[in-house]
Design a protein around this motif. Sequence first.
Motif: not given
Length: 895
Positions: A715-727, A624-625
């Motif tokens: 802190p100000i933060a953004a969190e996200f998932r990538l398209p191929g991330d598994a549960t 995972r990159q």
Amino acid sequence: MRLSRVAGAATALVLNTVVPAIGSAAENPPRTLITENSWTLTAPTAGAPSARVELNPSSGTLTLSAFRGVQTVLAPAALGLRTTQADLTRGLSPLGRSDRTVLEWYTMTTGKRRVRSAVMTETRLAFANASGARLDLLVRISADGVAYRYEVPDPTGVTVTSEASAFSVPANSTAWLLPYNAQYEQARIETTAGAAPPRDYGYPSLFKVGDNFVLLTESDVDGRYAGSRLVHEGSGSYQVVLADAQVHSSGALRTPWRTAIIGDLATVTESTLVDDLASPARFTDTSWIRPGKSAWSWLSENSSPGDFERQKAYVDFAARNGWSYVLVDEGWSSTWVPELTRYARAKGVDILLWFHWTRLDTPQERDSWLPLVQSWGVKGVKVDFMESDSQSRYQWYDAVLERTAQLRLMINFHGSTIPHGLARTWPHVMTMEAVRGAENWPSPNTNPVQVFTRNVVGSMDYTPVTFEATHRETSIAHEVALSVAYESGWQHLADKPEVYERHPQALRFLNQVPTAWDETRFVAGNPSNEAVIARRKGERWFVGAIAAGEPRTVSAPLRFLGAGLWLVEVVRDDAGEQRTDVLRDRRIMSPFNTLSVNVRRHGGFAAIICRYIPGRQTCDEPIRQIPPSELTVTPTGPVEVESGSFVEVSGTFTAPASTWIRDVKFGVRPPVGWSSQGEELTRSFMAPGESLQGRWTVRLDPGSGNSGLGDIDLPIAAEFRLPGDATGTPRVHVEQAVRTFVLPPAPTGSPYVSDLPFLSETNGYGPVERDRSNGEAASGDGNPLTMGGVTYARGLGTHAPSEVSIYLGRNCQSFTADIGLDDETTQTGSVTFKVLGDGGVLYDSGVIRSKGPARSISVGVSGVRMLSLQVTDGGDGKNFDHADWANARLSCDES
């Protein structure tokens, strides 16, 4: 998080065999009156060991022996304990017996097998002495061993002074023993049970009795009791001796399980009996607990944990290779760890921090440090140098485990006792040391035995896979194989990034190895010189084979594989004499085949195995990159803040240019003592390069006792998932911070510096001490400040390199102190004292190389906003650099 006594993920079903009862404690199952003096106890599983408890009718003493089949593996050895109220080792008479079957299912976050099941028969035998003092003996038998514990049902409390408990092994049995010290870091010795030198030995202790093996240890030890060790008394007798002269229970007493894992070598190696006997998990939600590989710099370059830029290089390396963590060991600074954490999390890497245990030995210290590092985004801590099996130290373990669990901080205990099932009770325990690991330069001859002893009882923080960092007796393939042969929930791989990158095939294998397993199998080997272990995660198997001694062929029967064809990728040394990168071979094999590899002296091999599908070329899975994204915040400069004041902050988050992202959350993360107005922004999807903007109002709450002083990040933060991330894959966390400066009151009058708040503090060893010398690593352990035989009541005790910053608010005119090297050290160090005002040098002592009378200084500080007192080493390292700022005092305006 609410902590509960029983985990929802674990189920325990107890089946009681009910017999006519006599008087007994209400919580115990009914028991039948005992008329015999000998009891044979068995398990329902074929091939399981059995035990016999015998009562000598003339002396009233108890013994326990154990058998596998017709062979006696443990001869009769004493039972019982002594308390300040009663001798419960002799003069005992039987009261009653009860039996039950214990069936347990539970899951683990670490270890050799994720899903566990245990079937144990339990017999309770109740006894009393002539005075009516009661002792209950509980014996459990399972397919892989025998264990017993004592209960004294006295609700008013019990103080134990010693146990009669012992184990008796045939004197001619081969023994692999650990000479005891409290950190369990001695080299194991191979001898016989009878010929072992009379002395103390640590758990686990392994014996070969005929065709069987016996591993002696203990389970379910916590602050209710003390740890113990074995004392060889002659012949094959080993006495259980407690770490404390007295062990106190405030109510009814329940001791740890005295545990004997019994069976063939596969049974012992694969056993989970220590965990099966342990207390169930204290909390249910383990979604935040994540085993993984960690880059770790301390062993290969000891000073690097104090170097921010070098730690960033370790983060970059971990990110490129898909490693989960970077462990920043002794030397880190609170001035840059928050920024390092932000840098790492944006790349999908989390930070772990080292602590000396004495920095966390009081509730106040735990409530200060642990929430702080958690607020930085740190995911776990390595706590070091406990080095005690005392009841008080186990009570400390209990306290720090509860606090870290509440804060969702994972933990590694280094310089610790062995696991006693602790990772079952507290699933956030990722690993423990208690081994002579890589940092102690162990002989390769002692590597195989760890598989069959220390690593049997729980995750082992050996810090393996060193190609250049330590001695070079083991081959490269041997070191690579340690990543599989040694199990650890956090595997701290201990060499430099540049070294691993010079061995690309070895690094390729390391990048694929998990650190938590669905299944573990013993394949081949023996404790003296060879171990071959197979571990499965999902559909892939990993094999680690290590050998000690001369070149040979090491063979691994593949019977552990399922039916069909398998792709086997072998990592091995080349045939030459140089320590070069490993070679990688591909083979198609079946479970009827044996994998045989020629290995070098102190060599080995490793393998990845997956189902063969025509055309499949490798068992490797993608790494995972994390693509780069962008986050900017305003204001960009430090903002001065007073209690009750507001700060307007804003941020712009721009998604990676290369990919869509999903499940986006964007908002301010106010620290403890602050509140915010404005909603968190969410998006189901963001397109490549798309931006999201937000604005919030943040307030320092009046009267907050936890807001801190000096530099505080918002802190100000953004969190996200990538398209191929598994549960279950953690969100990517991208964060920047608005820097504020919370104004403390400016000093007035003539205050001593030791009475003022430190806005920042670093120290070469332990904390900076107020009105005491530096002493050792613990807070408050220093001596009176003394230079040249003169004692000073006030001042600061430091250890180079150190720096303390104090806010003056441009309200002071002068700083005075008596400086020099403290008398407390056995040898003389060398230091330089510097006084800095707003970053500029106001005073430089030059190098002071000898102890003796203090040097008096007076430094003008008019107009200075921030004063820093700095001590550097004299250019020859920091040893013995105990530096005092005695009578450190300011002269300031009254208002």
